[in-house]
Design a protein around this motif. Sequence first.
Motif, PDB file in Angstrom:
ATOM      1  N   MET A 227       0.824  -1.191   0.000  1.00  0.00           N
ATOM      2  CA  MET A 227       0.000   0.000   0.000  1.00  0.00           C
ATOM      3  C   MET A 227       0.867   1.252   0.000  1.00  0.00           C
ATOM      4  SD  MET A 227      -3.095   0.911   2.451  1.00  0.00           S
ATOM      5  CE  MET A 227      -3.637   2.558   2.675  1.00  0.00           C
ATOM      6  N   LEU A 228       1.977   1.207   0.678  1.00  0.00           N
ATOM      7  CA  LEU A 228       2.857   2.366   0.738  1.00  0.00           C
ATOM      8  C   LEU A 228       3.404   2.724  -0.638  1.00  0.00           C
ATOM      9  CD1 LEU A 228       4.282   4.451   2.535  1.00  0.00           C
ATOM     10  CD2 LEU A 228       6.149   2.819   2.779  1.00  0.00           C
ATOM     11  N   ASN A 229       3.694   1.723  -1.448  1.00  0.00           N
ATOM     12  CA  ASN A 229       4.224   1.978  -2.783  1.00  0.00           C
ATOM     13  C   ASN A 229       3.215   2.699  -3.673  1.00  0.00           C
ATOM     14  OD1 ASN A 229       6.663   0.784  -2.178  1.00  0.00           O
ATOM     15  ND2 ASN A 229       5.998  -1.236  -2.834  1.00  0.00           N
ATOM     16  N   GLU A 230       1.933   2.463  -3.446  1.00  0.00           N
ATOM     17  CA  GLU A 230       0.900   3.097  -4.252  1.00  0.00           C
ATOM     18  C   GLU A 230       0.824   4.602  -4.000  1.00  0.00           C
ATOM     19  OE1 GLU A 230      -2.744   1.166  -3.339  1.00  0.00           O
ATOM     20  OE2 GLU A 230      -1.975  -0.823  -3.843  1.00  0.00           O
ATOM     21  N   TYR A 231       1.070   5.003  -2.778  1.00  0.00           N
ATOM     22  CA  TYR A 231       0.915   6.399  -2.378  1.00  0.00           C
ATOM     23  C   TYR A 231       2.248   7.093  -2.108  1.00  0.00           C
ATOM     24  CZ  TYR A 231      -3.865   4.904  -1.756  1.00  0.00           C
ATOM     25  OH  TYR A 231      -5.116   4.396  -1.956  1.00  0.00           O
ATOM     26  N   TYR A 232       3.329   6.525  -2.599  1.00  0.00           N
ATOM     27  CA  TYR A 232       4.666   7.059  -2.303  1.00  0.00           C
ATOM     28  C   TYR A 232       4.813   8.514  -2.747  1.00  0.00           C
ATOM     29  CZ  TYR A 232       9.721   7.396  -2.007  1.00  0.00           C
ATOM     30  OH  TYR A 232      10.983   7.793  -1.691  1.00  0.00           O
ATOM     31  N   GLU A 233       4.398   8.829  -3.957  1.00  0.00           N
ATOM     32  CA  GLU A 233       4.544  10.207  -4.458  1.00  0.00           C
ATOM     33  C   GLU A 233       3.669  11.176  -3.685  1.00  0.00           C
ATOM     34  OE1 GLU A 233       4.089  10.630  -8.637  1.00  0.00           O
ATOM     35  OE2 GLU A 233       5.444   8.965  -9.084  1.00  0.00           O
ATOM     36  N   GLN A 234       2.484  10.752  -3.327  1.00  0.00           N
ATOM     37  CA  GLN A 234       1.572  11.616  -2.580  1.00  0.00           C
ATOM     38  C   GLN A 234       2.112  11.881  -1.178  1.00  0.00           C
ATOM     39  OE1 GLN A 234      -2.368  10.028  -2.177  1.00  0.00           O
ATOM     40  NE2 GLN A 234      -3.275  12.083  -2.215  1.00  0.00           N
ATOM     41  N   ILE A 235       2.629  10.860  -0.519  1.00  0.00           N
ATOM     42  CA  ILE A 235       3.216  11.027   0.811  1.00  0.00           C
ATOM     43  C   ILE A 235       4.431  11.937   0.727  1.00  0.00           C
ATOM     44  CG2 ILE A 235       4.426   9.810   2.660  1.00  0.00           C
ATOM     45  CD1 ILE A 235       2.576   7.405   2.061  1.00  0.00           C
ATOM     46  N   GLU A 236       5.242  11.752  -0.298  1.00  0.00           N
ATOM     47  CA  GLU A 236       6.431  12.574  -0.488  1.00  0.00           C
ATOM     48  C   GLU A 236       6.058  14.051  -0.663  1.00  0.00           C
ATOM     49  OE1 GLU A 236       9.786  13.110  -3.931  1.00  0.00           O
ATOM     50  OE2 GLU A 236       9.172  11.079  -3.422  1.00  0.00           O
ATOM     51  N   ALA A 237       5.025  14.323  -1.434  1.00  0.00           N
ATOM     52  CA  ALA A 237       4.590  15.704  -1.652  1.00  0.00           C
ATOM     53  C   ALA A 237       4.070  16.333  -0.362  1.00  0.00           C
ATOM     54  CB  ALA A 237       3.523  15.748  -2.732  1.00  0.00           C
ATOM     55  N   ILE A 238       3.311  15.572   0.409  1.00  0.00           N
ATOM     56  CA  ILE A 238       2.774  16.094   1.670  1.00  0.00           C
ATOM     57  C   ILE A 238       3.899  16.390   2.657  1.00  0.00           C
ATOM     58  CG2 ILE A 238       1.400  15.471   3.702  1.00  0.00           C
ATOM     59  CD1 ILE A 238      -0.450  13.933   1.764  1.00  0.00           C
ATOM     60  N   VAL A 239       4.857  15.487   2.765  1.00  0.00           N
ATOM     61  CA  VAL A 239       5.979  15.697   3.682  1.00  0.00           C
ATOM     62  C   VAL A 239       6.814  16.895   3.245  1.00  0.00           C
ATOM     63  CG1 VAL A 239       8.129  14.686   4.544  1.00  0.00           C
ATOM     64  CG2 VAL A 239       6.049  13.322   4.469  1.00  0.00           C
ATOM     65  N   LEU A 240       7.020  17.066   1.952  1.00  0.00           N
ATOM     66  CA  LEU A 240       7.768  18.213   1.446  1.00  0.00           C
ATOM     67  C   LEU A 240       7.059  19.510   1.800  1.00  0.00           C
ATOM     68  CD1 LEU A 240      10.079  19.424  -0.233  1.00  0.00           C
ATOM     69  CD2 LEU A 240       8.603  19.168  -2.223  1.00  0.00           C
ATOM     70  N   ASN A 241       5.747  19.564   1.582  1.00  0.00           N
ATOM     71  CA  ASN A 241       4.990  20.772   1.899  1.00  0.00           C
ATOM     72  C   ASN A 241       5.007  21.077   3.396  1.00  0.00           C
ATOM     73  OD1 ASN A 241       4.357  21.248  -0.765  1.00  0.00           O
ATOM     74  ND2 ASN A 241       2.449  20.086  -0.652  1.00  0.00           N
ATOM     75  N   LEU A 242       4.864  20.063   4.226  1.00  0.00           N
ATOM     76  CA  LEU A 242       4.911  20.279   5.667  1.00  0.00           C
ATOM     77  C   LEU A 242       6.292  20.733   6.122  1.00  0.00           C
ATOM     78  CD1 LEU A 242       2.782  17.264   6.967  1.00  0.00           C
ATOM     79  CD2 LEU A 242       2.130  19.679   6.839  1.00  0.00           C
ATOM     80  N   THR A 243       7.326  20.203   5.503  1.00  0.00           N
ATOM     81  CA  THR A 243       8.688  20.616   5.835  1.00  0.00           C
ATOM     82  C   THR A 243       8.920  22.067   5.457  1.00  0.00           C
ATOM     83  OG1 THR A 243       9.460  18.361   5.488  1.00  0.00           O
ATOM     84  CG2 THR A 243      11.130  20.088   5.486  1.00  0.00           C
ATOM     85  N   LEU A 244       8.418  22.494   4.301  1.00  0.00           N
ATOM     86  CA  LEU A 244       8.557  23.894   3.901  1.00  0.00           C
ATOM     87  C   LEU A 244       7.808  24.821   4.851  1.00  0.00           C
ATOM     88  CD1 LEU A 244       8.312  23.627   0.020  1.00  0.00           C
ATOM     89  CD2 LEU A 244      10.324  24.221   1.381  1.00  0.00           C
ATOM     90  N   VAL A 245       6.629  24.413   5.286  1.00  0.00           N
ATOM     91  CA  VAL A 245       5.882  25.218   6.259  1.00  0.00           C
ATOM     92  C   VAL A 245       6.670  25.330   7.562  1.00  0.00           C
ATOM     93  CG1 VAL A 245       3.813  25.232   7.716  1.00  0.00           C
ATOM     94  CG2 VAL A 245       3.618  24.746   5.278  1.00  0.00           C
ATOM     95  N   ALA A 246       7.234  24.229   8.017  1.00  0.00           N
ATOM     96  CA  ALA A 246       8.019  24.249   9.248  1.00  0.00           C
ATOM     97  C   ALA A 246       9.256  25.136   9.100  1.00  0.00           C
ATOM     98  CB  ALA A 246       8.436  22.832   9.635  1.00  0.00           C
ATOM     99  N   LEU A 247       9.919  25.063   7.955  1.00  0.00           N
ATOM    100  CA  LEU A 247      11.106  25.895   7.743  1.00  0.00           C
ATOM    101  C   LEU A 247      10.760  27.386   7.727  1.00  0.00           C
ATOM    102  CD1 LEU A 247      13.138  23.872   5.100  1.00  0.00           C
ATOM    103  CD2 LEU A 247      13.759  24.341   7.464  1.00  0.00           C
ATOM    104  N   PHE A 248       9.667  27.747   7.057  1.00  0.00           N
ATOM    105  CA  PHE A 248       9.264  29.149   7.046  1.00  0.00           C
ATOM    106  C   PHE A 248       8.849  29.606   8.440  1.00  0.00           C
ATOM    107  CE2 PHE A 248       9.036  28.908   2.394  1.00  0.00           C
ATOM    108  CZ  PHE A 248       9.641  30.117   2.090  1.00  0.00           C
ATOM    109  N   ALA A 249       8.209  28.738   9.223  1.00  0.00           N
ATOM    110  CA  ALA A 249       7.842  29.098  10.593  1.00  0.00           C
ATOM    111  C   ALA A 249       9.092  29.310  11.447  1.00  0.00           C
ATOM    112  CB  ALA A 249       6.959  28.022  11.202  1.00  0.00           C
ATOM    113  N   LEU A 250      10.077  28.430  11.299  1.00  0.00           N
ATOM    114  CA  LEU A 250      11.319  28.588  12.059  1.00  0.00           C
ATOM    115  C   LEU A 250      12.081  29.838  11.630  1.00  0.00           C
ATOM    116  CD1 LEU A 250      12.576  24.905  12.243  1.00  0.00           C
ATOM    117  CD2 LEU A 250      11.694  26.311  14.109  1.00  0.00           C
TER     118      LEU A 250
END
Length: 72
Positions: free
Chosen positions: A1-24
């Motif tokens: 199941m993880l392989n099916e959603y790998y790109e979607q999970i990657e995009a969400i984590v990238l966006n959350l990381t950018l939000v965290a970096l801008f907040a910091l």
Amino acid sequence: MLNEYYEQIEAIVLNLTLVALFALMGYAIHDVLKKNDVPFIGRAVVYLVLFLGAAGFIAKGLIQVFWQNNGV
């Protein structure tokens, strides 16, 4: 199941990381400006530049979503 959603999970984590970096970055900038007693106009310019940087990433994401939905 993880392989099916790998790109979607990657995009969400990238966006959350950018939000965290801008907040910091915002917190670090706020701390430096507060300690050095920067006048209001200086603070406004610094926050405007930080906001424009974040807005660029948001615009890039929206353009990417529209293009992918149109098949470009």
